[in-house]
Design a protein around this motif. Structure first.
Motif, PDB file in Angstrom:
ATOM      1  N   ARG A  30      -0.194 -10.778 -30.244  1.00 19.22           N
ATOM      2  CA  ARG A  30      -1.060  -9.626 -30.490  1.00 19.22           C
ATOM      3  C   ARG A  30      -1.118  -9.310 -31.986  1.00 19.22           C
ATOM      4  O   ARG A  30      -2.183  -9.084 -32.554  1.00 19.22           O
ATOM      5  CB  ARG A  30      -0.542  -8.416 -29.712  1.00 19.22           C
ATOM      6  N   ASP A  31       0.048  -9.320 -32.632  1.00 21.70           N
ATOM      7  CA  ASP A  31       0.094  -9.074 -34.076  1.00 21.70           C
ATOM      8  C   ASP A  31      -0.684 -10.133 -34.841  1.00 21.70           C
ATOM      9  O   ASP A  31      -1.409  -9.820 -35.794  1.00 21.70           O
ATOM     10  CB  ASP A  31       1.541  -9.059 -34.570  1.00 21.70           C
ATOM     11  N   SER A  79      -4.331  -9.541 -34.469  1.00 21.06           N
ATOM     12  CA  SER A  79      -4.690  -8.343 -35.229  1.00 21.06           C
ATOM     13  C   SER A  79      -4.746  -8.618 -36.729  1.00 21.06           C
ATOM     14  O   SER A  79      -5.702  -8.222 -37.406  1.00 21.06           O
ATOM     15  CB  SER A  79      -3.680  -7.241 -34.929  1.00 21.06           C
ATOM     16  N   SER A 106      -8.442  -5.927 -32.907  1.00 24.17           N
ATOM     17  CA  SER A 106      -7.753  -4.650 -32.773  1.00 24.17           C
ATOM     18  C   SER A 106      -8.019  -4.067 -31.396  1.00 24.17           C
ATOM     19  O   SER A 106      -9.040  -4.337 -30.774  1.00 24.17           O
ATOM     20  CB  SER A 106      -8.191  -3.670 -33.862  1.00 24.17           C
TER      21      SER A 106
END
Length: 138
Positions: free
Chosen positions: A64-65, A68, A74
């Protein structure tokens, strides 16, 4: 470019591992087209259900990071379903600590059958299955 992504993701994995396991003894090794995952020198396949679940969460949050940071991805919502199933009380508390670190997410929905947890929340929705098998909100 791939080295930068892997480097940043690796830092996040180590950081999350320190929160969840209180150490960073997680490792990944490229073996041809396969990635060998281990924790404390034990292959992923030989870990307990709780250890696997914690590693799965660490990897999911690191991915996820990465999305992002590198792909302008996002999201202000996170839904976690039964993330405490194989965890003891300390493991649950550490996962809650990790979730609390995700300050860029405005809405977190946690689905769980565990009643013994102290989850920080604005609202709790209780769903109960009736005798006829229909779920109802209480």
């Amino acid at each position: 470019m791939y080295k930068i992504i892997l480097s940043n993701s690796w830092k996040n994995i180590k950081y999350y591992s320190n929160i969840i396991f209180d150490n960073n003894h997680i490792s990944f090794e490229l073996d041809g087209n396969n990635i060998r995952i281990s924790y404390c020198n034990k292959d992923y396949e030989n870990l307990s259900g709780g250890e696997k679940q914690k590693i799965d969460l660490i990897i999911q949050f690191a991915i996820r990071d990465m999305l992002s940071n590198h792909l302008s991805f996002s999201s202000n919502i996170l839904v976690l379903d039964e993330i405490f199933d194989n965890l003891d009380q300390i493991g649950c508390e550490r996962v809650i600590d990790l979730i609390s670190e995700l300050d860029d997410i405005k809405n977190i929905f946690i689905v769980t059958h565990r009643k013994d947890l102290s989850l920080p929340s604005d609202k709790e929705i209780i769903v109960v299955k009736s005798n006829n098998g229909i779920s109802e909100i209480k």
